[in-house]
Design a protein around this motif. Structure first.
Motif: not given
Length: 1515
Positions: A92-108
């Motif tokens: 799940v670590k690869g999926d978690l990295a993708d989730v973090y990337q999306k959260l970065l977009e939303l929080y930016e």
């Protein structure tokens, strides 16, 4: 379900989740989904509930469904991230990295903090997966975000360092891009480090160089970094070492070597257990073999096999991996059982148990007779702790190959760990270890376990020590053997052997190794009292392991024993940082802070211990001692109230300590010391809260007075004596009884009780002397008590002091007490001798000096005052303070001695008055019932103009004398009090005080008259002064009274009567005060004749330094009245030449220069600086004068950022914010700075302050008592200045509104009316239309109404010039020049001349054929240069010459004079350079053009450089 029902169900689901009822939440969500399949919140709640119910797949599906519905909503992404974070699955670590990337977009675009948190998590995730490029890129994004937010340099430095830490493991296998990012991070971290040079920066540089050395393509960068580091840290050898290694490696060349020789060397090294060297030799052999040819193949197989065997012996995972690789390279190795067994051992070392077991089984089946196969099986069983199976295997191996020491060794180990029986059985473990040792005499581990057997089983320490020693000799890296050998040697008392082992190790040890040896030797030195050697060894141990908290603690002890307390403190602190659980280290750190006198730091450290362990008695004791020492320090500084607070704290902690350990005598003694320490404090200040447990009462706390606290101290000493009878405690108890008696005597208690206490004191001290007759302190205390007046046993006192001196030869206290005893009994010569001996023993001991001062006072010596002064310089003491104050006051009261050498030295040169005031303030603080001291204190405060303090002191003296029988002293005290009240302006109270006592003497009556005068009761004042005149005895007093009466007459507007009285004074014996008053009267009434005559008479009678400032001020005012402006400045300068150390005269010079000699304003500023240097107290006036002078001189911030008008006036306002003139000057300074920046084509910084400053000036003038005319003038000037500033910044409407507002309040104000017309005219001129004649006529009339203003005529000239009325403009400039000349305004004249010249030059440059204008330019500039060496005038003359004859040599000469004159302003030089360049191109003078262009480049003249490009292109 309706919409409301859906909302209600979602609310219920939310509440269920909040209450952890997750199944209930799922029900509600499913109900919602039946109605609305695409309800986002319902899917999110399902995901959350399913995750908490440990249903990850369902939770994941729910969150993903919610994301499909609305991918830009945060909730589902956050939930999915939390789910993945909790999951232990690696996929799940690869999926978690993708989730973090999306959260970065939303929080930016929103929450930056959460963006940073997610970014940190993503970086950590990438780091775990060793995705170093992604780590670097993501972390760089974080840094960019922080930079955009304006993060501090220190924070960015920390982030770059963190990036280095994240990427430091990536140098082995990374791509070029990651490497470059790492190097960039290093460079940024180095640039942002602070301080540079510094330890952190130095270490960072080392890491950078080390990193660069791993990149072979970064050779140039590496060399540069090394050179840069050497430049910053020239004493560091590291960069040199790296460079050397780099050059050596680059210069190495391969040489042919003999492979057989290397193989035999490796085999030998293998047999003596030098495994790592053997590996290196095998590698050399393999390298020498090169590409294998058929003859070399056997050698290569042998080398690879030997290398593998050696690596297996090293026994770590990396070596095992290398061994496997070596075995794989052996040709036909798979068929060899020995090589297979080696491969199995390598797998075993690597932890691959299955592969090893498989090989073992195959070998046992295929080659059951091979010993190595059974040994491998044994190794496997041994590692799995199957000792019975291992025993069988090793026995089988030994049966087939009995000469292998390793098999016997492992069989012995098997027996050792199998059971206690096999361990103790001689035939098993011991026998096998002995065989192993016999077969392989280099096998250190066999000897180590033999040592264990002899020590733990056989109990033969001597033999065990021998075995350990042998094991250590074989393997010096075996710390356990070495430690055991040293420990047993110490136990056997053989320190020589222990030291020899340790010395041998430490001599051979490289820095950072052999920690155990350094540590053991350091502890040995510490035990045997050799702390310096212990420090050296413990430091070496710490180099090997800087994180060892116990080692730091031991080092702290060594430093402490050596006396290096500060370093010991650092060591204990380091130990406690590494291991916060080391209470002893924290305690020792606190104790050392206490020893070093850092009591507040020690208190904080002790408190840190008590937070963990409330009943830690050493910390409680330490806290009490710290507060007791702080109390003693406060008492020494006469801070009695602070001392009482500290005493209260000390008692609280000591009480807590004795509650836990009542059996410790020293705690009770410390309690007694704390209670007794209040004996010097006034009883009124002693109200100490004492814990009830100390008083054997239930109350939590009880307040005790001084007598109760002293009694409690005696009881505590008694409790200490019950526990242990020590002479020191008997002495302390005796002193306590003496202090109690002293206190009861002071408060007037029954003499019987006092006698009993003194008798007890005497008996206690005798007991102390009997117990220890050689202690000088006990004898001295006995002498003090025996000599007190209530006992009066002077013979015993003398005997005791002599015995004290005999017990301790260097005994300044006893000698001083002996001197006091002789002085009290009238034996002055003997007293003098005793004090002299004390002085020789310790010259800084204050009491012996006080004794000599008292003797000098007794015999009437001139040195008395000097001796008392010396006592106050040594330290504060009541007798010395009062004695010195008495002599200072006596000297000040004698007004006939002012010019004597004695007065000038004792009072003036030695600053006697402030010194006496300081010591007397401390004396009165501790002795609040001494009326004479308060009277002297008031007198000294009055002399120092400390009015409030003087009034308080006189009031206290009067209140103390109120009920005394001496009415004369009381009346004098009341007169003093009344006088001080009058000085403070409290006239009602002063009148009340004066009228409450009979006034028959001159001073009292005059004081009352003055109080009436200040109150405004002039008639009553006249009556009082007339009464004073009738009792006045001297002519001088009568003259003073007449002067005062004249002042009252003037107040009553009876000027002629005032003149008559002042003339009456001057007829007989004129006093300087009456002459000054007469002169001032002439100045006020603008009567130059009277003022001049009075000044002449004053100068006859008053000469010298007395009154020089007032005399100079009056003379300057008279000259100003006469219109002699130059004489004003010269008068002050003349006075300064005579008295250069008089700060008031320098201050006066800085005041008069801008008013009467503005041309010398830089000198005025310098005079202000001198005044400030001579007397800091005059800074509020001086800073204002400096700022005004600098403004007049045209100074500004671009010239000097530290010393300019704005900075100085800001300082003046900080010092005295209530001065309205300072705020007005601030307005002028801001305007000047704005003007300067506008001239330099930059935006003004200080805009919009006009109205604020105007209102501030109005507020400050309203609060002050300044004259009405002065206030009006100041406010008018500020209003005009504000309007001018608004006009110049383009705020014309605001300026016009302010003008109209001012004219409403004062319609006939010509300056405001002129400003209004200027603003209106500016608006008309901005339309670029010609002004009608009627408007021009109106403007001319307006200027005529302000005809005395040169600036107004200059403004009208500008208007005429804008309307091309050049003749009219010329006439206006000539009018302004005429006015400036009449007013003596140097600036006005220079300004008018330059403007006139510029007007004429403008016409000349337009080539108007009229000789009048060139001659006008020449005439005006010539006159300007007569006034000042003005660069602008020189430029105008040069431009006139350029206009007349552009190519003439004189033109070049005049322009060059302007360009190359060093001090000329750049704005003027730039214009001259522009015209000179055109002249030189016209003459084609290339050499001079080059010189000029170089000059332009050096001065940054862009305009000239651009012109040069155009001219050179056209040429």
């Amino acid at each position: 379900m309706s919409n409301k029902e859906v909302k209600a169900a979602l609310k219920n689901a939310r509440d269920a989740i909040r209450n952890k009822q997750y199944k209930e939440a799922l029900k509600h969500c499913k109900a919602v989904l039946k109605q609305e399949k695409n309800n986002y919140n319902a899917w999110v709640f399902i995901g959350l509930a399913a995750a908490e119910l440990e249903q990850p797949d369902q939770a994941k599906g729910a969150y993903k469904k919610a994301i499909e519905l609305d991918p830009n909503q945060l909730l589902a992404w956050q939930g999915l991230a939390n789910l993945y974070e909790k999951s232990n699955q690696t996929d799940v670590k690869g999926d978690l990295a993708d989730v973090y990337q999306k959260l970065l977009e939303l929080y930016e675009s929103g929450d930056k903090q959460k963006w940073c948190d997610v970014c940190n998590k993503l970086v950590e995730l990438y780091h775990q997966e060793k995705k170093y490029l992604e780590v670097a890129e993501t972390w760089q994004k974080l840094i960019r975000m922080k930079q955009e937010e304006g993060a501090e340099k220190a924070e960015l430095h920390h982030l770059w360092k963190k990036m280095i830490q994240l990427l430091k493991d990536s140098t082995k296998n990374q791509d070029n891009k990651t490497g470059q990012l790492l190097l960039t991070a290093f460079e940024h971290a180095l640039h942002s480090a602070d301080p540079v040079p510094g330890e952190d920066h130095q270490n960072l540089y080392k890491d950078f160089i080390q990193c660069l050395s791993k990149f072979p393509h970064e050779v140039a960068r590496l060399e540069k970094a090394c050179h840069d580091m050497m430049a910053l840290y020239p004493t560091m050898s590291y960069p040199l070492e790296v460079l050397c290694l780099h050059f050596v490696q680059s210069g190495l060349q391969k040489t042919n070597q003999c492979p057989a020789a290397w193989w035999y060397l490796a085999e030998a090294q293998m047999k003596i257990h030098e495994y790592r060297n053997a590996v290196l030799s095998c590698n050399q052999a393999l390298e020498a073999l090169g590409t294998p040819e058929s003859p070399n193949l056997p050698w290569k197989n042998l080398a690879l096999q030997l290398k593998a065997e050696t690596l297996i012996k090293i026994a770590d995972a990396d070596a095992a991996e290398e061994a496997i690789k070596a075995l794989e390279q052996i040709t036909d190795g798979s068929s060899d059982p020995v090589i297979s067994a080696l491969r199995g051992q390598a797998y075993l070392n690597k932890g691959l148990m299955n592969q090893a077991s498989k090989i073992s089984q195959e070998l046992l089946l295929s080659h059951p007779d091979v010993a190595e196969a059974h040994a491998l099986e044994g190794f496997i069983h041994y590692s799995q702790k199957n000792y019975e199976q291992a025993e069988k295997s090793f026995l089988n191996a030994i049966e087939r190959k009995a000469g292998t020491a390793e098999y016997h060794q492992y069989l012995g180990l098997t027996y050792w760990f199998m059971s206690d029986d096999t361990k103790k059985d001689k035939g098993k473990a011991l026998t096998q270890f002995l065989k192993a040792a016999k077969l392989d005499s280099y096998l250190g581990s066999a000897f180590y376990y033999l040592g264990n057997y002899y020590r733990d089983i056989a109990g033969d320490k001597s033999r065990a020590r021998g075995c350990y020693k042998k094991a250590f000799e074989l393997d010096e890296t075996d710390e356990e053997s070495g430690t055991a050998a040293v420990s047993l040697s110490v136990e056997l008392g053989d320190m020589d052997t222990a030291l020899s082992i340790l010395n041998e190790v430490t001599e051979k040890a490289r820095p950072g190794t052999a920690k155990w040896a350094w540590l053991h030797r350091g502890l040995y030195y510490l035990r045997t009292g050799r702390p310096s050697q212990a420090v050296s060894d413990l430091q070496a141990a710490l180099r090997a392991d800087p994180k060892d908290s116990n080692c730091w603690e031991s080092l702290g002890e060594a430093y402490f024993n050596r006396g290096s307390y500060s370093t010991a403190l650092k060591s204990f602190r380091k130990a406690s940082e590494l291991n916060p659980g080391l209470t002893y280290s924290i305690y020792r750190a606190a104790a050392l802070e206490q020893i070093l006198g850092k009591y507040k730091n020690a208190i904080a450290t002790y408190q840190q211990i008590l937070k963990k362990t409330e009943d830690y008695v050493p910390a409680l004791k330490g806290l009490g001692e710290c507060y007791l020492m702080l109390a003693r320090s406060a008492l020494d500084n006469y801070l009695d109230r602070k001392a009482v607070d500290y005493i209260e704290q000390a008692l609280a902690y000591f009480t807590r300590a004795v509650e836990h350990r009542p059996d410790v005598s020293c705690l009770w003694k410390l309690l007694g010391d704390t209670c007794t320490s209040v004996h010097v404090i006034s009883p009124t200040k002693v109200n100490v809260q004492v814990p009830g447990s100390l008083l054997s009462k239930n109350a939590t706390k009880q307040v005790l007075k001084k007598n109760e606290l002293l009694i409690l101290g005696g009881r505590c000493y008694g409790r200490a004596l019950k526990l242990i009878s020590l002479p020191s405690i008997w002495c302390d108890l005796g002193i306590n009884y003496y202090r109690q008696a002293e206190h009861f005597t002071a408060v007037g208690t029954d003499t019987t009780e006092i006698s009993e206490l003194l008798e007890k004191s005497l008996q206690c001290l005798k007991k102390a002397v009997r117990l220890d007759s050689k202690n000088h302190l006990y004898w001295n205390a006995l002498g003090v008590v025996a000599s007190c007046s209530a006992i009066g046993n002077y013979a015993l006192a003398q005997h005791s002091f002599i015995k004290s001196v005999q017990a301790e030869q260097i005994n300044v206290v006893a000698w001083t007490n002996l001197g006091v005893l002789y002085l009290a009994t009238g034996n002055i010569e003997q007293a003098h001798e005793a004090f002299k001996v004390a002085q020789s023993l310790e010259p800084s001991y204050v009491l012996c000096w006080i004794g000599q001062a008292l003797i000098a006072e007794t015999v009437g010596s001139y040195d008395t005052m000097d001796l008392f002064r010396h006592t106050t310089e040594l330290s504060m003491h009541a007798e010395g303070a009062k004695g010195y104050a008495h002599w200072v006051c006596s000297t000040l009261q004698d007004k006939d001695n002012r010019n004597t050498v004695l007065y000038l030295y004792n009072i003036v040169q030695l600053n006697a008055v402030p010194a006496a005031q300081v010591v007397l303030s401390k004396y009165t603080e501790r002795n609040p019932d001494d009326a004479s001291a308060f009277t002297m204190f008031g007198f000294l405060n009055e002399y120092l103009h400390l009015k409030q303090q003087a009034a308080y002191a006189y009031e206290r003296a009067a209140s103390l004398l109120k009920n005394s029988e001496d009415t004369e002293k009381y009346n004098t005290a009341m007169q003093n009090y009344g006088r001080s009240l009058c000085t403070l302006g409290r006239c009602d109270e002063a009148i009340e005080v004066y009228t409450s006592i009979p006034l028959t003497e001159f001073d009292g009556i005059v004081g009352l008259a003055l109080a009436y005068f200040k109150k405004g009761l002039l008639e009553e004042s006249i009556k009082a002064y007339e009464k004073a005149l009738s009792v006045a005895e001297s002519e001088e007093d009568k003259a003073h009274v007449l002067t005062a009466l004249a002042m009252i007459e003037y107040k009553l507007n009876k000027v002629d009567a005032a003149k008559t009285l002042l003339f009456k004074c001057s007829l007989k014996e004129p006093s300087t005060e009456s002459l000054k008053a007469l002169c001032t009267l002439g100045l006020v009434k603008q009567d130059a004749t009277l003022a001049t005559a009075a000044l002449k008479e004053l100068l006859k009678h008053e000469k010298g330094n007395d009154g020089i400032y007032e005399r100079c001020l009056i003379a300057s005012a008279v000259y100003a009245l006469q219109g002699r402006n130059v004489a004003v400045q010269r008068e002050v300068s003349k006075a300064i030449h005579s008295y250069p150390d008089n700060s008031a005269l320098w201050s006066l010079l800085s005041r008069v220069v801008p008013l009467y000699a503005s041309k010398k304003s830089k000198g005025g500023a310098l005079a202000g600086s001198v005044a400030h240097t001579l007397d800091v107290n005059c800074r509020k006036e001086v800073l204002l004068n400096i700022a005004v002078n600098q403004l007049v001189a045209g100074c500004h911030m671009l010239e000097d950022k530290k010393n300019n008008p704005l900075k100085n006036i800001q300082k003046a306002i900080h010092v005295c914010p209530d001065n309205p003139a300072a705020w007005a000057v601030l307005m002028a300074a801001c305007h000047a700075e704005n003007t300067v920046v506008c001239l330099n084509n930059t935006e003004p910084k200080r805009t919009g302050l006009e109205m604020t400053l105007v209102s501030t000036v109005s507020a400050k003038t309203g609060e002050s008592n300044l004259p009405h005319n002065y206030v009006r003038t100041l406010e008018d000037w500020c209003l005009c200045q504000a309007i001018t500033s608004l006009e110049e910044t383009g705020k014309l409407s605001e300026a016009e509104a302010l003008c109209n507002k001012g004219l409403k309040n004062c319609p006939e104000h010509p300056a405001l009316f002129l400003l209004l017309r200027q603003i209106q005219c500016k608006q008309l001129l901005q339309s670029h239309k010609e002004l009608p004649d009627n408007i021009l006529e109106e403007l001319r009339k307006t200027v005529m109404s302000s005809s005395s203003s040169a600036a107004a005529w200059q403004w009208l000239a500008k208007i005429y010039q804008s309307q091309r009325m050049m003749t009219g403009a010329e006439m206006c400039y000539r009018k302004s020049l005429q006015l400036a000349s009449q007013q003596g305004s140097w600036n006005g004249k220079l300004s008018s001349l330059l403007r006139l010249a510029m007007l004429a030059l403008e016409i000349c440059m337009a080539n108007v054929p009229n000789e009048h204008w060139p001659s006008l330019v020449q005439e005006a500039t010539t006159e300007a240069l007569k006034l000042s060496p003005c660069p602008l005038a020189a430029l105008l003359q040069a431009l006139l010459q350029y206009n007349r004859k552009m190519g003439a040599r004189e033109t070049r000469r005049m322009l060059e004079r302007v360009v190359y004159q060093p001090a000329n302003p750049e704005t003027i030089v730039s214009v001259a350079r522009w015209y000179l360049l055109q002249h030189l191109y016209a003459k084609d003078d290339c050499e001079l053009i080059d010189v000029l262009i170089e000059n332009a480049k050096a001065n940054g003249d862009v305009r000239a450089l651009e012109l040069n490009e155009k001219l050179s292109a056209s040429a």
